[in-house]
Design an enzyme around this catalytic site. Structure first.
Site, PDB file in Angstrom:
ATOM      1  N   HIS A  66      -2.011   5.719  -2.032  1.00 46.07           N
ATOM      2  CA  HIS A  66      -0.605   6.011  -2.711  1.00 46.07           C
ATOM      3  C   HIS A  66      -0.879   6.025  -4.071  1.00 46.07           C
ATOM      4  O   HIS A  66      -0.653   5.102  -4.809  1.00 46.07           O
ATOM      5  CB  HIS A  66       0.061   4.731  -2.392  1.00 46.07           C
ATOM      6  CG  HIS A  66       1.481   5.141  -2.539  1.00 46.07           C
ATOM      7  ND1 HIS A  66       2.730   4.316  -2.069  1.00 46.07           N
ATOM      8  CD2 HIS A  66       2.194   5.722  -3.448  1.00 46.07           C
ATOM      9  CE1 HIS A  66       3.645   4.643  -2.514  1.00 46.07           C
ATOM     10  NE2 HIS A  66       3.570   5.519  -3.343  1.00 46.07           N
ATOM     11  N   HIS A  68       0.143   8.722  -7.654  1.00 47.89           N
ATOM     12  CA  HIS A  68       0.917   9.781  -8.166  1.00 47.89           C
ATOM     13  C   HIS A  68       0.404  10.392  -9.363  1.00 47.89           C
ATOM     14  O   HIS A  68       0.195   9.850 -10.631  1.00 47.89           O
ATOM     15  CB  HIS A  68       2.324   9.374  -8.482  1.00 47.89           C
ATOM     16  CG  HIS A  68       3.088   8.829  -7.534  1.00 47.89           C
ATOM     17  ND1 HIS A  68       4.280   9.690  -7.141  1.00 47.89           N
ATOM     18  CD2 HIS A  68       3.392   7.529  -7.048  1.00 47.89           C
ATOM     19  CE1 HIS A  68       4.797   8.647  -5.912  1.00 47.89           C
ATOM     20  NE2 HIS A  68       4.490   7.575  -5.911  1.00 47.89           N
ATOM     21  N   ARG A  70       0.339  13.512 -10.819  1.00 50.58           N
ATOM     22  CA  ARG A  70       1.171  14.140 -11.739  1.00 50.58           C
ATOM     23  C   ARG A  70       0.850  15.559 -11.987  1.00 50.58           C
ATOM     24  O   ARG A  70       1.443  16.038 -12.827  1.00 50.58           O
ATOM     25  CB  ARG A  70       1.142  13.320 -12.981  1.00 50.58           C
ATOM     26  CG  ARG A  70       1.773  11.962 -13.101  1.00 50.58           C
ATOM     27  CD  ARG A  70       3.018  11.593 -12.448  1.00 50.58           C
ATOM     28  NE  ARG A  70       3.473  10.365 -12.765  1.00 50.58           N
ATOM     29  CZ  ARG A  70       4.499   9.857 -12.085  1.00 50.58           C
ATOM     30  NH1 ARG A  70       4.947  10.360 -10.902  1.00 50.58           N
ATOM     31  NH2 ARG A  70       5.005   8.541 -12.446  1.00 50.58           N
ATOM     32  N   ASN A 100       5.622  14.158  -5.022  1.00 47.39           N
ATOM     33  CA  ASN A 100       6.547  14.483  -6.113  1.00 47.39           C
ATOM     34  C   ASN A 100       6.187  15.266  -7.439  1.00 47.39           C
ATOM     35  O   ASN A 100       6.444  14.426  -8.359  1.00 47.39           O
ATOM     36  CB  ASN A 100       7.651  13.263  -6.293  1.00 47.39           C
ATOM     37  CG  ASN A 100       6.722  12.108  -6.823  1.00 47.39           C
ATOM     38  OD1 ASN A 100       5.611  12.101  -6.614  1.00 47.39           O
ATOM     39  ND2 ASN A 100       7.514  11.013  -7.405  1.00 47.39           N
ATOM     40  N   LYS A 154       5.250  12.780   3.415  1.00 48.54           N
ATOM     41  CA  LYS A 154       5.855  11.564   2.333  1.00 48.54           C
ATOM     42  C   LYS A 154       7.343  12.175   2.519  1.00 48.54           C
ATOM     43  O   LYS A 154       7.437  13.154   2.012  1.00 48.54           O
ATOM     44  CB  LYS A 154       5.238  11.361   1.337  1.00 48.54           C
ATOM     45  CG  LYS A 154       5.895  10.581   0.134  1.00 48.54           C
ATOM     46  CD  LYS A 154       5.963   9.073   0.664  1.00 48.54           C
ATOM     47  CE  LYS A 154       6.713   8.323  -0.546  1.00 48.54           C
ATOM     48  NZ  LYS A 154       6.093   8.231  -1.920  1.00 48.54           N
ATOM     49  N   HIS A 209       4.914   0.431  -0.065  1.00 51.59           N
ATOM     50  CA  HIS A 209       5.283  -0.586  -1.040  1.00 51.59           C
ATOM     51  C   HIS A 209       6.673  -1.404  -0.517  1.00 51.59           C
ATOM     52  O   HIS A 209       7.775  -1.538  -1.362  1.00 51.59           O
ATOM     53  CB  HIS A 209       5.848   0.028  -2.570  1.00 51.59           C
ATOM     54  CG  HIS A 209       6.529   1.341  -2.484  1.00 51.59           C
ATOM     55  ND1 HIS A 209       7.815   1.502  -1.609  1.00 51.59           N
ATOM     56  CD2 HIS A 209       6.434   2.591  -2.976  1.00 51.59           C
ATOM     57  CE1 HIS A 209       8.400   2.740  -2.029  1.00 51.59           C
ATOM     58  NE2 HIS A 209       7.600   3.155  -2.562  1.00 51.59           N
ATOM     59  N   ASP A 291       0.554   2.615  -5.634  1.00 53.17           N
ATOM     60  CA  ASP A 291       1.680   3.275  -6.094  1.00 53.17           C
ATOM     61  C   ASP A 291       1.466   3.619  -7.647  1.00 53.17           C
ATOM     62  O   ASP A 291       2.505   3.462  -8.413  1.00 53.17           O
ATOM     63  CB  ASP A 291       2.904   2.483  -5.811  1.00 53.17           C
ATOM     64  CG  ASP A 291       4.239   3.464  -5.954  1.00 53.17           C
ATOM     65  OD1 ASP A 291       3.893   4.626  -6.261  1.00 53.17           O
ATOM     66  OD2 ASP A 291       5.400   3.038  -6.154  1.00 53.17           O
ATOM     67  N   HIS A 295       3.573   6.682 -16.539  1.00 52.80           N
ATOM     68  CA  HIS A 295       4.471   7.393 -17.417  1.00 52.80           C
ATOM     69  C   HIS A 295       4.007   7.150 -18.852  1.00 52.80           C
ATOM     70  O   HIS A 295       3.278   5.955 -18.890  1.00 52.80           O
ATOM     71  CB  HIS A 295       5.837   6.958 -17.245  1.00 52.80           C
ATOM     72  CG  HIS A 295       6.256   7.451 -15.949  1.00 52.80           C
ATOM     73  ND1 HIS A 295       6.922   8.539 -15.392  1.00 52.80           N
ATOM     74  CD2 HIS A 295       6.810   6.245 -14.905  1.00 52.80           C
ATOM     75  CE1 HIS A 295       7.499   8.333 -14.343  1.00 52.80           C
ATOM     76  NE2 HIS A 295       7.478   7.205 -14.045  1.00 52.80           N
ATOM     77  N   GLY A 307       8.021   3.704 -12.620  1.00 56.19           N
ATOM     78  CA  GLY A 307       6.744   3.705 -12.317  1.00 56.19           C
ATOM     79  C   GLY A 307       5.842   3.065 -13.157  1.00 56.19           C
ATOM     80  O   GLY A 307       6.238   3.120 -14.417  1.00 56.19           O
TER      81      GLY A 307
END
Ligand code: DOR
Ligand code: ZN
Ligand code: ZN
Length: 425
Positions: A66, A68, A70, A100, A154, A209, A291, A295, A307
């Site tokens: 899991h 991200h 980016r 995402n 997902k 999560h 997760d 940012h 996040g």
């Protein structure tokens, strides 16, 4: 060729490993001198490097399903190069990227583009979760699953970062009907809905999560119910380090934390932390996923942005918890290495086993260090919610596909690209 000698496994047993090319060639408590000589003779075209681990812990590389990363679209926050370096340093040898991004990974074309980017830039192994789209991409889901390009889908059933919230029941139903394992971002009553969708139409559900006692109980009750949880549609439970180690109290303790420690699902109470730990130690949790959702700090401080980064600290936090007698090493290995590989059906990774890929880490359990001070942050976001935390236990060696990527605080001079995982079903 590598010979790792004088290691110890999570059960406290001595372990030594011979690595040939990208695979584990032999494992034993002790590999004899004449065996090594033989091995060298048979592979005389290659050099044998010997690493004496002096009793350090050896584990399979961590598989974090899991993250991200980016890319594409938000590469000012993270990209496959920086994100994979963060992984490698901390002992993660395989990550799975979430859909995402911009564009969202909801078409075959977007998936192919993303695969190219990762292939070019990642220094650890990787996999992808395809995304369910609010605009109904069931036909794309079917296509990518049938062609074996991904194994998982997902979906977002609550508002979070990105434009992927699915509210239409018909579309949700079609996602479950057309997928194998569906990973959900589902909070509160959306968990009930996801459990029911899996039971009625699905082929497997992975609840990402889980943040609280209340939400975990929903999942645990369904897990024990044969109608909800069976071979046709199994249920898996993931927790994140931040829902284990952080809570509202810590978030509210400083002005800065009030902004930084924001994510979906939000942090809950200390009692929720404790309930998650108890379930984890009772064998009721299947995986720890970070997760990892970086940012920039400027974005975090400007306005509420959901996040936090996680790959750089997940294993170390768990090792520290071991040192505090809150968890067993074998549980860490199960939840961070073995189970992720099994649930994702990844070929030949997640275990120390002859014939498996040599994705291996070594850990110094007694190393004391301070997060963010003793170590630079590799993630492009440049910060961590655990800054200044004093931890005991740290990754010291990362081997990916038989090659040393990180050793004693340094990346290797010549780094190879990681590989995309393959599935056995
Ligand atoms: O806090 C979160 N951040 N939760 C999510 O579900 C998405 C993630 C992100 O991509 O930023
Ligand atoms: Zn989520
Ligand atoms: Zn996520």
């Amino acid at each position: 060729m590598l010979f790792l000698k004088n290691g110890v496994d999570v059960f406290g047993k001595k372990i030594e490993l011979l690595i040939l090319d990208d695979k584990i060639f032999k494992i034993g408590e002790k590999i004899l001198e004449n065996e090594i000589e033989e091995f060298e003779k048979e592979n005389s075209d290659k050099n044998l490097k010997i690493i004496d681990l002096n009793g350090k812990l050896v584990m399979p590389g961590v598989i974090d399903i899991h993250t991200h990363m980016r890319e594409p679209g938000f590469t000012y926050k993270e990209d496959f190069a920086t994100g994979s370096r963060a992984c490698a340093k901390a002992g993660i040898t395989t990550f799975y990227d979430m859909p995402n991004t911009i564009p969202t990974t909801t078409t075959l074309k977007a998936l192919e583009e993303k695969k190219k980017l990762a292939a070019r830039k990642s220094i650890v192994n990787y996999g992808f979760h395809f995304g369910g789209s609010k605009n109904d991409n069931a036909s794309e889901i079917k296509k990518v699953l049938e062609s074996g390009k991904v194994n998982t889908v997902k979906i977002f059933m609550n508002v979070s970062t990105g434009e992927m919230l699915i509210e239409d029941d018909e579309i949700l139903k079609k996602v479950f009907e057309n997928s194998k394992l569906v990973l959900v971002h589902a909070e509160n009553e959306m968990i009930d809905k996801a459990l029911k969708l899996n039971k009625d139409y699905g082929n497997g559900l992975y609840v990402c999560h889980i943040p609280s006692k209340e939400e975990l109980i929903k999942v645990l009750v369904a897990k024990k119910d044969k109608d909800f949880n069976n071979e046709k549609h199994p249920i898996y439970a993931e927790v994140t380090p931040h829902h284990l180690f952080l809570n509202e109290e810590i978030r509210e303790s400083t002005k800065r934390n009030k902004m930084l420690l924001r994510m979906k699902p939000e942090l809950r109470t200390k009692a929720d932390n404790e309930f998650l730990w108890e379930a984890l130690n009772n064998g009721e949790i299947d995986t720890i996923g970070t997760d990892h959702a970086p940012h920039l700090i400027s974005e975090k401080l400007e306005k509420i942005t959901f996040g936090m980064p996680g790959v750089e600290t997940s294993l170390a936090l768990m090792l520290n918890a071991y040192n505090e007698k809150r968890v067993k090493l074998e549980t860490i290995q199960k939840l961070m290495c073995e189970n992720p590989a099994e649930i994702m059906k990844i070929k030949k990774r997640g275990k120390l086993k002859e014939g498996y890929f040599a994705d291996i880490i070594a850990v110094d359990l007694s190393k004391e260090w301070t997060v963010g001070i003793d170590d630079t942050i590799e993630s492009k976001c440049g910060w961590t919610p655990y800054e200044n935390w004093k931890l005991k236990g740290k990754n010291i060696l990362t081997i990916v596909n038989g090659k040393i990527v990180f050793e004693n605080g340094k990346f290797s001079d010549s780094l190879e690209n990681g590989r995309e995982v393959e599935f056995y079903e």
